[in-house]
Design an enzyme around this catalytic site. Structure first.
Site, PDB file in Angstrom:
ATOM      1  N   ASP A 202       0.848  -1.190   0.000  1.00  0.00           N
ATOM      2  CA  ASP A 202       0.000   0.000   0.000  1.00  0.00           C
ATOM      3  C   ASP A 202       0.885   1.242   0.000  1.00  0.00           C
ATOM      4  OD1 ASP A 202      -2.216  -1.618   0.065  1.00  0.00           O
ATOM      5  OD2 ASP A 202      -2.569  -1.396   2.216  1.00  0.00           O
TER       6      ASP A 202
ATOM      7  N   MET B 214       1.884   4.568   9.171  1.00  0.00           N
ATOM      8  CA  MET B 214       0.891   4.826   8.134  1.00  0.00           C
ATOM      9  C   MET B 214       0.666   6.329   8.020  1.00  0.00           C
ATOM     10  SD  MET B 214      -3.089   3.565   7.856  1.00  0.00           S
ATOM     11  CE  MET B 214      -2.698   1.947   7.214  1.00  0.00           C
TER      12      MET B 214
ATOM     13  N   ARG C  40     -10.813   7.839   4.618  1.00  0.00           N
ATOM     14  CA  ARG C  40     -11.117   6.746   3.695  1.00  0.00           C
ATOM     15  C   ARG C  40     -11.491   7.308   2.328  1.00  0.00           C
ATOM     16  NH1 ARG C  40     -11.783   1.744   4.553  1.00  0.00           N
ATOM     17  NH2 ARG C  40     -12.162   1.992   6.786  1.00  0.00           N
TER      18      ARG C  40
ATOM     19  N   ASP D   5       0.556   4.039   1.485  1.00  0.00           N
ATOM     20  CA  ASP D   5       0.599   4.846   2.712  1.00  0.00           C
ATOM     21  C   ASP D   5       1.375   4.179   3.843  1.00  0.00           C
ATOM     22  OD1 ASP D   5      -1.147   2.819   3.208  1.00  0.00           O
ATOM     23  OD2 ASP D   5      -2.864   4.065   3.719  1.00  0.00           O
TER      24      ASP D   5
ATOM     25  N   HIS E 226      -4.976   9.495   6.797  1.00  0.00           N
ATOM     26  CA  HIS E 226      -5.824   9.990   5.711  1.00  0.00           C
ATOM     27  C   HIS E 226      -7.249   9.527   5.968  1.00  0.00           C
ATOM     28  CE1 HIS E 226      -6.148   5.938   3.901  1.00  0.00           C
ATOM     29  NE2 HIS E 226      -4.915   5.786   4.342  1.00  0.00           N
TER      30      HIS E 226
ATOM     31  N   GLU F 125      -9.944  -8.908   0.912  1.00  0.00           N
ATOM     32  CA  GLU F 125      -9.072  -9.569  -0.068  1.00  0.00           C
ATOM     33  C   GLU F 125      -7.810 -10.135   0.590  1.00  0.00           C
ATOM     34  OE1 GLU F 125      -7.287  -5.579   0.336  1.00  0.00           O
ATOM     35  OE2 GLU F 125      -9.335  -6.304   0.155  1.00  0.00           O
ATOM     36  N   ASP F 126      -7.281  -9.469   1.622  1.00  0.00           N
ATOM     37  CA  ASP F 126      -6.080  -9.979   2.291  1.00  0.00           C
ATOM     38  C   ASP F 126      -6.361 -11.295   3.009  1.00  0.00           C
ATOM     39  OD1 ASP F 126      -4.357  -7.884   1.531  1.00  0.00           O
ATOM     40  OD2 ASP F 126      -5.184  -6.596   3.084  1.00  0.00           O
TER      41      ASP F 126
END
Length: 376
Positions: free
Chosen positions: A220, A312, A317, A222, A315, A285-286
């Site tokens: 990812d 991280m 969503r 971030d 932010h 999905e993970d």
């Protein structure tokens, strides 16, 4: 008396002339030997060095102590002074020293890193910080041979500011780790529901079209590692890197967690049929990927919790990435869906493939989620 005086005078003049001639002769001989002594030195040096050169394979006039000298100029000088010599039948050309393999633990690692997002970041700054990174975000260690070629794949949409920080921190980390890598940003075009896992499948497919990778790190944008000893390459089993995020209090949230940053070899990726394509929106999905790994007889390995720490970038969503209401039902059916939903059934359309100085951007259309079943 007068004749006697005249005779002595002539005798003196003749002696003086002879002396002058002798002095002139001596001077000429000195100049002669001074001029030609260098030629004699060259002849003897050529004879001796020529024998050594035939043994060592090096050119005998290549002298780096001479300023502004080049190898071509020495070759030209030698051609003027020496006759053409045919190489001996058993003469072998010089061989370059092979590059050693990169060490398992690179010596230049720092360990724990200070990661902050307060300072302003620009692409121009990041590019100046990484002059050795080549077009497309690629890097190969110059002093050793990496065991793997690694593609780092990032699913992406509307995260330009996060990408600057990610590149700022990760390029130096990966160089210190002696990783042979390329960075691929997979951008989902349009404003349909985001599909992270499908973008990762696209990244795997497109990266292999660009180079022969045998390891794939899925990250990812971030998430920044806080320790460069968390080595970004593949292992004997699928690897979960981001095991201790700050948002989870630097703890693994649950045993089957496989989110954030993970790595699989090409063989491991194909064994699980890649990632699912039907997880539209956030979440699930993970866990599906974790199920695929365990159902195929593999085991997830992780670094030490003190090394696998991540920060991280905070932010909100993303719009059109709301939680997937079907994720829990899908996770329970991984065994039934993984053979018919994955890399073998991937469909998408590439609209742009562009190499930037620090990364390769691949903009794609991946479709939209199927309509949800009506509940009466």
């Amino acid at each position: 008396m007068t004749r006697l005086m005249l005779g002595r005078t002539l005798e003196r003049i003749c002696k003086a002339v002879l002396l002058l001639c002798l002095v002139h002769f001596v001077i000429m001989m000195i100049l002669y030997f001074d001029v030609y002594s260098q030629r004699f030195d060259q002849i003897f040096s050529r004879f001796n060095n020529g024998r050594n050169a035939s043994r060592s394979g090096h050119h005998y006039y290549y002298n780096l102590s001479r300023p502004n000298a080049t190898y071509a100029s020495y070759l030209a000088t030698a051609d003027q002074l020496l006759p053409t010599v045919r190489p001996e039948g058993n003469h072998t050309p010089p061989t370059t020293k092979p590059i050693p393999p990169c060490p398992e633990i690179p010596p230049g690692l720092v360990g724990r890193l200070l990661i902050e997002f307060a300072s302003q970041m620009t692409m121009e700054r990041v590019q100046k910080e990484n002059p050795n990174v080549t077009e497309g975000g690629k890097y190969t260690p110059p002093d050793c041979r990496a065991k793997q070629k690694v593609a780092i794949i990032i699913p992406f949409r509307h995260r330009d500011n996060h990408l600057k920080y990610w590149l700022h921190y990760l390029h130096p980390i990966l160089r210190r780790q002696k990783i042979d890598y390329g960075i691929y940003i997979i951008t989902q075009l349009g404003e349909e529901t985001f599909n992270r896992a499908k973008l990762l499948n696209v990244g795997y497919t497109e990266a292999l079209k660009d180079a022969e990778y045998d390891c794939f790190i899925f990250s990812d944008v971030d998430l920044i590692p806080m320790d460069d000893r968390n080595l970004y390459h593949c292992y004997d089993q699928p690897r979960h890197f981001a095991i201790a995020m700050d948002k989870f209090g630097f703890r693994l949230p649950y045993a089957g967690y496989f989110g954030g940053v993970s790595g699989l070899s090409k063989k491991q990726f194909l064994k699980i049929n890649g990632f699912p394509n039907e997880y539209w929106g956030w979440g699930g999905e993970d866990d599906d990927i974790y199920n695929r790994i365990t159902l195929n007889g593999m085991k997830v390995v992780r670094p030490d919790v003190r090394i696998g720490r991540y920060r991280m970038i905070k932010h909100e969503r993303d719009k059109h990435n709301e939680p997937n209401p079907q994720r829990f039902n899908k996770i329970q059916n991984t065994k039934n869906t993984m053979k018919r939903d994955g890399i073998s059934t991937l469909t998408y359309r590439v609209l742009q493939f562009k190499k930037y100085p620090l990364y390769t951007n691949i903009s794609v259309e991946i479709g939209k989620p199927p309509p949800r079943p009506f509940r009466g």
